[in-house]
Structures are given as structure tokens and as C-alpha cells.
Design a protein around this motif. Structure first.
Motif, PDB file in Angstrom:
ATOM      1  N   GLY A  42       0.415   7.922  -2.256  1.00  0.00           N
ATOM      2  CA  GLY A  42      -0.257   7.958  -0.965  1.00  0.00           C
ATOM      3  C   GLY A  42      -1.772   7.849  -1.021  1.00  0.00           C
ATOM      4  O   GLY A  42      -2.384   7.261  -0.134  1.00  0.00           O
ATOM      5  N   LYS A 192       1.952  -3.108   5.070  1.00  0.00           N
ATOM      6  CA  LYS A 192       2.989  -2.082   5.021  1.00  0.00           C
ATOM      7  C   LYS A 192       3.536  -1.755   6.406  1.00  0.00           C
ATOM      8  O   LYS A 192       4.678  -1.343   6.555  1.00  0.00           O
ATOM      9  CB  LYS A 192       2.365  -0.826   4.366  1.00  0.00           C
ATOM     10  CG  LYS A 192       3.174   0.413   4.241  1.00  0.00           C
ATOM     11  CD  LYS A 192       4.142   0.475   3.088  1.00  0.00           C
ATOM     12  CE  LYS A 192       3.684   0.237   1.690  1.00  0.00           C
ATOM     13  NZ  LYS A 192       2.977   1.322   1.053  1.00  0.00           N
ATOM     14  N   ARG A 222       8.362   7.313  -4.756  1.00  0.00           N
ATOM     15  CA  ARG A 222       8.300   7.308  -6.214  1.00  0.00           C
ATOM     16  C   ARG A 222       9.505   8.092  -6.733  1.00  0.00           C
ATOM     17  O   ARG A 222       9.963   9.031  -6.064  1.00  0.00           O
ATOM     18  CB  ARG A 222       7.012   7.993  -6.678  1.00  0.00           C
ATOM     19  CG  ARG A 222       5.746   7.233  -6.379  1.00  0.00           C
ATOM     20  CD  ARG A 222       4.499   7.986  -6.824  1.00  0.00           C
ATOM     21  NE  ARG A 222       4.313   9.242  -6.099  1.00  0.00           N
ATOM     22  CZ  ARG A 222       4.576  10.449  -6.602  1.00  0.00           C
ATOM     23  NH1 ARG A 222       5.032  10.592  -7.840  1.00  0.00           N
ATOM     24  NH2 ARG A 222       4.380  11.538  -5.886  1.00  0.00           N
ATOM     25  N   LYS A 227      10.731  14.540  -4.752  1.00  0.00           N
ATOM     26  CA  LYS A 227      11.221  13.711  -3.621  1.00  0.00           C
ATOM     27  C   LYS A 227      12.741  13.858  -3.495  1.00  0.00           C
ATOM     28  O   LYS A 227      13.347  13.251  -2.614  1.00  0.00           O
ATOM     29  CB  LYS A 227      10.856  12.240  -3.829  1.00  0.00           C
ATOM     30  CG  LYS A 227       9.385  11.971  -4.110  1.00  0.00           C
ATOM     31  CD  LYS A 227       8.516  12.182  -2.901  1.00  0.00           C
ATOM     32  CE  LYS A 227       7.064  11.821  -3.197  1.00  0.00           C
ATOM     33  NZ  LYS A 227       6.168  12.104  -2.081  1.00  0.00           N
ATOM     34  N   GLY A 251      11.837   2.648  -5.018  1.00  0.00           N
ATOM     35  CA  GLY A 251      10.556   3.214  -5.410  1.00  0.00           C
ATOM     36  C   GLY A 251       9.936   2.424  -6.534  1.00  0.00           C
ATOM     37  O   GLY A 251      10.640   1.810  -7.334  1.00  0.00           O
ATOM     38  N   GLY A 252       8.634   2.445  -6.567  1.00  0.00           N
ATOM     39  CA  GLY A 252       7.934   1.847  -7.701  1.00  0.00           C
ATOM     40  C   GLY A 252       7.441   2.987  -8.560  1.00  0.00           C
ATOM     41  O   GLY A 252       7.920   4.109  -8.453  1.00  0.00           O
ATOM     42  N   LEU A 310       3.440  10.054   3.728  1.00  0.00           N
ATOM     43  CA  LEU A 310       3.092   8.829   4.458  1.00  0.00           C
ATOM     44  C   LEU A 310       4.337   8.038   4.832  1.00  0.00           C
ATOM     45  O   LEU A 310       4.377   7.367   5.860  1.00  0.00           O
ATOM     46  CB  LEU A 310       2.205   7.935   3.583  1.00  0.00           C
ATOM     47  CG  LEU A 310       0.763   8.369   3.399  1.00  0.00           C
ATOM     48  CD1 LEU A 310       0.051   7.393   2.474  1.00  0.00           C
ATOM     49  CD2 LEU A 310       0.045   8.426   4.745  1.00  0.00           C
ATOM     50  N   GLU A 314       5.111   6.080   8.249  1.00  0.00           N
ATOM     51  CA  GLU A 314       5.409   4.635   8.241  1.00  0.00           C
ATOM     52  C   GLU A 314       6.724   4.347   8.973  1.00  0.00           C
ATOM     53  O   GLU A 314       6.833   3.398   9.746  1.00  0.00           O
ATOM     54  CB  GLU A 314       5.502   4.132   6.792  1.00  0.00           C
ATOM     55  CG  GLU A 314       4.157   4.102   6.076  1.00  0.00           C
ATOM     56  CD  GLU A 314       4.258   4.099   4.559  1.00  0.00           C
ATOM     57  OE1 GLU A 314       3.212   4.239   3.898  1.00  0.00           O
ATOM     58  OE2 GLU A 314       5.374   3.974   4.025  1.00  0.00           O
TER      59      GLU A 314
HETATM   60  N1  UDP Z   1       5.307   3.386  -1.758  1.00  0.00           N
HETATM   61  C1  UDP Z   1       5.282   2.038  -2.073  1.00  0.00           C
HETATM   62  N2  UDP Z   1       6.219   1.568  -2.937  1.00  0.00           N
HETATM   63  C2  UDP Z   1       7.148   2.365  -3.482  1.00  0.00           C
HETATM   64  C3  UDP Z   1       7.168   3.759  -3.148  1.00  0.00           C
HETATM   65  C4  UDP Z   1       6.222   4.230  -2.278  1.00  0.00           C
HETATM   66  O1  UDP Z   1       4.461   1.265  -1.601  1.00  0.00           O
HETATM   67  O2  UDP Z   1       7.957   1.871  -4.244  1.00  0.00           O
HETATM   68  C5  UDP Z   1       4.297   3.868  -0.825  1.00  0.00           C
HETATM   69  C6  UDP Z   1       4.865   4.451   0.444  1.00  0.00           C
HETATM   70  O3  UDP Z   1       5.196   3.404   1.351  1.00  0.00           O
HETATM   71  C7  UDP Z   1       3.693   5.317   0.891  1.00  0.00           C
HETATM   72  C8  UDP Z   1       3.111   5.820  -0.429  1.00  0.00           C
HETATM   73  O4  UDP Z   1       3.553   4.898  -1.424  1.00  0.00           O
HETATM   74  O5  UDP Z   1       2.727   4.543   1.542  1.00  0.00           O
HETATM   75  C9  UDP Z   1       3.648   7.200  -0.788  1.00  0.00           C
HETATM   76  O6  UDP Z   1       2.963   8.161  -0.067  1.00  0.00           O
HETATM   77  P1  UDP Z   1       3.626   9.571   0.266  1.00  0.00           P
HETATM   78  O7  UDP Z   1       2.594  10.372   0.989  1.00  0.00           O
HETATM   79  O8  UDP Z   1       4.919   9.365   0.984  1.00  0.00           O
HETATM   80  O9  UDP Z   1       3.983  10.199  -1.164  1.00  0.00           O
HETATM   81  P2  UDP Z   1       3.206  10.362  -2.562  1.00  0.00           P
HETATM   82  O10 UDP Z   1       3.739   9.257  -3.428  1.00  0.00           O
HETATM   83  O11 UDP Z   1       1.748  10.260  -2.302  1.00  0.00           O
HETATM   84  O12 UDP Z   1       3.653  11.700  -3.065  1.00  0.00           O
END
Ligand code: UDP
Length: 403
Positions: A42, A192, A222, A227, A251-252, A310, A314
Motif C-alpha cells: 500500500g 488500478k 500479498r 492477510k 497477489g504479487g 487499500l 479499491e
Molecule cells: N496489490 C497489487 N498487486 C497484488 C497485490 C496487491 O497491486 O498482487 C495492491 C493492492 O491493489 C493495493 C496494495 O497493493 O493497492 C495493497 O495495499 P493494502 O493496504 O491492501 O495492503 P498492504 O500490502 O499495504 O499490507
């Protein structure tokens, strides 16, 4: 990247005028943002939108990323987990590794900002380089119940900052410096979150071999134990007894998160050979995330701890029905039975998902309410305004703020 004018139809002219007025008062100040990864998670997500928009408003804003090796990020991940209240064995050697890399960054990183805005614990020790400028520590973590030893270690640095920022009232801590409550935000015009043509959504589904022949339940996060992806699979399995549906866990990875490989293995093991569970290791591609969210019938965020989430904002912005845990910053976004459904357990999550699948009208209504809730509270324009007010407040006496 969208320019400021393009936000007027979404948030209204007065909000944009207000931003320009505040930006005028910050002319000449250099804002230096520092975090630990350029992509993934995030914080990077927000900075990649915030920095160009602040620049467009005429505020000289730059973004630096600290460097660290595998060992350093293993330690900072432990610190992250411990701050979230997870039991972690953190040894003196871990603290030494943290300090060793911090010292290298202190030496290597040029500090040029009038305001240095440091995100999360990884770069916190940079404050040792303080010299006459203003420093803000921005905590994105759910610190409602932090491990006291780790908190104490970080406090030694934190107390040298001018101010600290937290995302939710439940995270505030007893500190001798000023604290601000500023929640994160999403950018409605980013790749996004912007509207997507149906063909793009369909092509992403085709790419990942997903058919729209049964309802899609999705969690995008992630691969991190906090999570609770395994908990999502358990909830899906309960739902599956009543509704023929499919699950996407996508997730990436983030450069500063070394744990994801292990968690991904656990997830694969738990999902077994169920062809309706799609585990996707995503590239860094915002359109793909956007398309998967839009293709979903229900979005889940079953976090055990969450600074803000986030992904919830979204999903709500896309008017999706969301089932999410009642933790951290999530209840700021989901008002139970109004802008989504909150849950406290696997059983609760599966019950809520079933409610949505059984009542499409109810699901649609809560999704629509969710979109308006995000419009009013969690879009990037509100966030930029609050950051600018915070920057200005640094130059005023604590008891009087003139604007
Ligand atoms: N996200 C992404 N690709 C992925 C997994 C997550 O772009 O494979 C983005 C997701 O859409 C969000 C952010 O990473 O915008 C994750 O933010 P969040 O506050 O949900 O969690 P954090 O990873 O910061 O704990």
C-alpha cells in the motif's frame, strides 16, 4: 497520469480550489518522501500517485527508497509482524542487523528535504541525520497492540521526529510528539481504479483461464499470513457447499517482503486440486488488479490485522459488495450492513459471502453505498489536503495554527 483538472467531476471544484490555495502556502518547500520499496504494498501504491499530484500542485516533492539486503528485510518483516502483535522472536542480533543497514542508509542517502516524510519502521533510523529540517514519521501499520519491546526500540527514534501520523484512532500511542490521524486513500483515476472497458476485463479473465460461468469471490493481497489467505480458502469451502462458485486468490510480492514464498506454498497445499480455486501470482500490473476486482461478484479481505486495507477501498470504489474483517482501518471503510459486511471469523466470512450471493439486490445496494462512502472520505484529494495541512502545521507553534 491524470491532471488535477480531471478530478473536478469526481470531487467538485471547491476541493480543487482549496488544494491550490494550500499549495501556494507551501511554495519553496521541498518534501522528501522515504520508504523501503518502490513497488508492492500500500505505501508504494499511495506514493506513486501522491508524489506526481503534489508536484503538479507546484510542491517540489521527491521520493527516495532505502536499500537493504535479504537479512535486513527479514528483520524488518519480523518487526512488522511484531508491531501487528504477532508472536515473534526478535534477537539482539536482529536489532544489530537493523542498525547496521540503517547506518549504511544514513551514510548513503542524501537528505535534502525541508520536510522529510519517513514511512514505516524500515527507514525510521534516518532521523539520526536530522539537522534543522522538519521530520514526520508516518506509520501505516495496525499498531493497536504492538509488541512492547519492538515498540520501545522504535520509540527511541520516533521521539526525535516532529510529528507522527497514524491511520486510525485505535492506533494512537502515548508519545511525547504531536500525532495526527490521517487515513490513506485511493486514486480514482489511476490504472488500478479507473473505469475499464468490458473487453479488457474479459481479456484478463481469458489470460488467467477464468470463466464467468459461476460467481467469482476474490481476495487480492500479498501472500502474507496476516492477510489470512488460508482462512479465505476455508470460508470459500464452506460457501461452496451451498453455492457453486469460484475463488481467486491473487497477489504479487513486495521487494521488502521475504515471507511470501512460504505463504504461497501453504495456500497451494490447502487449495488441493479444486479447479475452482485460482491462485494467481500477479505481475506488477494495475490493470490486471483492476480487471480482476471488476470481474468479481464478491470481494473479500479477511485480514487478521490491517493498517487500512487499500484493497477494500479499491473494491468499494468499484461498487463491489465486500466482506472484510473487523480489524485495523477496515471498519473506517465498512460500516456493517451499510457499505459492506464485517466478519470476525471464517464462519462469519462464509456467512456474509452467502448472504451476498443469495441476495444480489442487497449486495448491489451495499456496493453502491460503499462507493459513495469512499468518494466522501477516502479519495486522494482529501488525503493530499490533509498532508498539506500537516506540512503547514510543522511551521507553527503547537498551540496556534494560522492558515
Ligand atoms: N496489490 C497489487 N498487486 C497484488 C497485490 C496487491 O497491486 O498482487 C495492491 C493492492 O491493489 C493495493 C496494495 O497493493 O493497492 C495493497 O495495499 P493494502 O493496504 O491492501 O495492503 P498492504 O500490502 O499495504 O499490507
Amino acid at each position: 497520469m491524470a491532471n488535477i483538472e480531471e478530478y473536478i467531476p469526481i470531487v467538485g471544484q471547491p476541493i480543487i480550489d482549496d488544494l491550490r490555495l494550500l499549495a501556494e502556502k507551501l511554495k519553496g518547500k521541498v518534501i522528501q518522501q522515504v520508504n523501503s520499496t518502490a513497488v508492492g504494498g500500500g505505501v508504494a501504491e499511495i506514493l506513486s500517485r501522491m508524489v506526481p499530484l503534489l508536484k503538479e500542485l507546484g510542491i517540489d516533492t521527491r521520493w527516495d527508497v532505502i536499500k537493504g539486503g535479504e537479512q535486513f528485510f527479514e528483520v524488518t518483516k519480523k518487526i512488522h509482524n511484531a508491531l501487528h502483535g504477532r508472536p515473534e522472536e526478535i534477537t539482539q542480533q536482529d536489532f544489530d542487523i537493523f542498525m547496521e543497514t540503517s547506518q549504511k542508509n544514513i551514510e548513503a542517502l542524501d537528505i535534502y528535504g525541508d520536510i522529510v516524510f519517513v514511512h514505516d519502521p524500515q527507514p525510521i533510523a534516518l532521523i539520526k541525520k536530522r539537522s534543522g529540517n522538519k521530520w514526520i514519521w508516518r506509520c501505516h501499520i495496525d499498531v493497536s497492540n504492538p509488541n512492547q519491546r519492538v515498540w520501545g526500540f522504535l520509540e527511541n527514534f520516533m521521539t526525535n521526529y516532529d510529528s507522527a501520523v497514524f491511520s486510525s484512532p485505535g492506533f494512537s500511542q502515548r508519545l511525547p510528539i504531536r500525532q495526527f490521524l490521517i487515513s490513506p486513500s485511493i486514486d480514482p483515476l489511476s490504472d488500478k481504479n479507473r473505469e475499464l472497458p468490458q473487453e479488457i476485463i474479459d481479456s484478463v479473465l481469458r489470460k488467467y483461464n477464468i470463466k464467468k460461468d459461476k460467481p467469482i469471490i476474490t481476495q487480492i493481497s500479498r501472500f502474507d499470513r496476516l492477510k489470512d489467505p488460508v482462512g479465505v480458502i476455508e470460508a470459500y469451502k464452506q460457501v461452496k457447499k451451498y453455492f457453486d462458485c469460484q475463488l481467486i486468490l491473487a497477489g504479487g510480492s513486495a521487494a521488502d517482503d521475504p515471507e511470501s514464498g512460504h505463504v504461497l506454498e501453504e495456500v497451494k497445499t490447502r487449495s488441493g486440486h479444486d479447479k475452482d480455486i485460482h491462485i494467481l501470482l500477479l505481475p506488477q500490473d494495475d490493470i490486471v488488479v483492476n480487471a480482476l476486482q471488476r470481474a468479481s461478484d464478491v470481494i473479500v479481505q479477511k485480514s487478521l490485522k490491517e493498517g487500512f486495507g487499500l484493497t477494500v477501498a479499491e473494491a468499494l470504489w468499484k461498487a463491489k459488495p465486500v466482506v472484510a474483517s473487523n480489524v485495523g482501518g477496515i471498519p473506517l471503510q465498512i460500516k456493517h450492513k451499510y457499505s459492506g459486511l464485517l466478519c470476525h471469523s471464517i464462519d462469519g466470512a462464509s456467512f456474509a459471502i452467502k448472504q451476498f450471493l443469495a441476495n444480489p439486490g442487497y449486495a448491489k445496494k451495499l456496493g453502491e453505498n460503499g462507493r459513495e462512502h469512499i468518494r466522501n472520505n477516502f479519495l486522494i484529494m482529501r488525503h493530499i489536503r490533509e498532508y498539506m495541512l500537516l506540512f503547514l502545521s510543522l511551521y507553527h507553534r503547537e498551540d496556534i495554527i494560522y492558515l
